[in-house]
Scaffold this active site. Sequence first.
Site, PDB file in Angstrom:
ATOM      1  N   ILE A 109       0.610   1.287 -12.828  1.00 21.86           N
ATOM      2  CA  ILE A 109      -0.104   2.409 -13.445  1.00 21.86           C
ATOM      3  C   ILE A 109       0.887   3.552 -13.670  1.00 21.86           C
ATOM      4  O   ILE A 109       1.482   4.041 -12.715  1.00 21.86           O
ATOM      5  CB  ILE A 109      -1.255   2.914 -12.547  1.00 21.86           C
ATOM      6  CG1 ILE A 109      -2.225   1.790 -12.212  1.00 21.86           C
ATOM      7  CG2 ILE A 109      -1.987   4.069 -13.216  1.00 21.86           C
ATOM      8  CD1 ILE A 109      -3.282   2.176 -11.184  1.00 21.86           C
ATOM      9  N   LYS A 169       2.290   7.514  -0.820  1.00 22.52           N
ATOM     10  CA  LYS A 169       2.002   7.686  -2.241  1.00 22.52           C
ATOM     11  C   LYS A 169       1.237   8.985  -2.502  1.00 22.52           C
ATOM     12  O   LYS A 169       1.491   9.683  -3.490  1.00 22.52           O
ATOM     13  CB  LYS A 169       1.221   6.481  -2.757  1.00 22.52           C
ATOM     14  CG  LYS A 169       2.004   5.175  -2.651  1.00 22.52           C
ATOM     15  CD  LYS A 169       1.109   3.964  -2.885  1.00 22.52           C
ATOM     16  CE  LYS A 169       1.877   2.665  -2.700  1.00 22.52           C
ATOM     17  NZ  LYS A 169       1.007   1.475  -2.797  1.00 22.52           N
TER      18      LYS A 169
END
Length: 430
Positions: free
Chosen positions: A138, A207
């Site tokens: 992504i 993340k």
Amino acid sequence: MSHPLRVGVAGLGTVGGGTVKLLTENAALLAARCGRPLRLAAVAERDKSRHLGAMLDGVTWYDDALALAESPDLDVVVELIGGSDGIAKRLVETALASGKHVVTANKALIAHHGMALAELAESRGVQLAYEAAVAGGIPIIKAIREGMVGNAYTRVYGILNGTCNYILTTMRETGREFDDVLREAQELGYAEADPSFDVDGVDTAHKLAILTSVAFGCALDFKGVHVEGIRHVSALDIRFADELGYRIKLLGVASQTADGVEQRVHPCMVERSAPIAAVEGVFNAVVAHGDFVDTTMHVGRGAGEKPTASAVVADIADIARGLRLPTFGVPLKDLAHRPTRPMGEHEGAYYVRITVLDKPGVMADIAAVLRDHQVSMESVLQHGRNPDEPVSLVMTLHETRESSMAGALAAIEALPHVVEPPRMIRIETF
């Protein structure tokens, strides 16, 4: 066409092998789109069994990754070794110090050392790029930093670990317990032999810290992330969630508040009608709230050879095109240093499952504890009655402060007819 961009790849594991394949198989496509060839010039790998055949013809092989980083014949070094310290960190530092651009998929490295590495990159006038470090295939860093650059963000959240999402999805679909599904995930290659980083939420926290910095323009603060994993989520909790109209997801959530930046990773109950509830299996999803674009949702594969290699090569292509951006969206000197909002100040709704002996007065005792801690019940579930065996009492609670909820749970656990520590899952409304 301009001279080739000379690329060196350190680490020929799953992602490294995929990167070599993409650079080789789509070389003509990349050259056309970048205006110059992207030439794989060197690789570094100690394991000779990972030789990729004809794809490495004419490519210099290094046993020592640091030697690759120091080579004067490279423009870009791609770090795909992994780990927050050790050889990966030394490799990136060496490459940046020698004036080379660096591309990495290493979220742990960026989460722990990103500020120092960005400072080194700025001082040498080179790029430190890490699209593949967050959500695999992504392109969320590019979307937030470039595609929606005109927006001020108030919240970013998502499913950032495919292993956990696979486990929770399979538990719901099959009714099996965590340990059983984890073993299956390991057999299928979705989970590591030591799955701690995934199932304990650390991978998601790495993340989330990166996303927070890019979205909010603030200094990266991994230590400020509240982290919980999914080991305590049971098949029983998932069944009750379904009955109440929810799905359980491990989410990373970052919000800007008047009290500072809130970063948290933990299992959440989300309404079945919420778009993120439909993201199942190994897929990731990231949702960003911007003041002009409103809400955007980005879904795709968060790991694996091809999706991650796609993100790695996207960063290499940007360098080939001459795109130069600060590591976290703005120069380091302009990154805000905002306070971390303590988890105890978080306010939200809650699901609580309490295992009790079904005796007269138990519910009254629990209600008294909630009253004393200013926690208000929304609903109560109990199926059946068995005075001789423990039963599950499930409550949903109206929005309250986390510190009040923690105090209430500690007091409930101390009640004489409560036989296990209460299980709590936060309810998120999106």
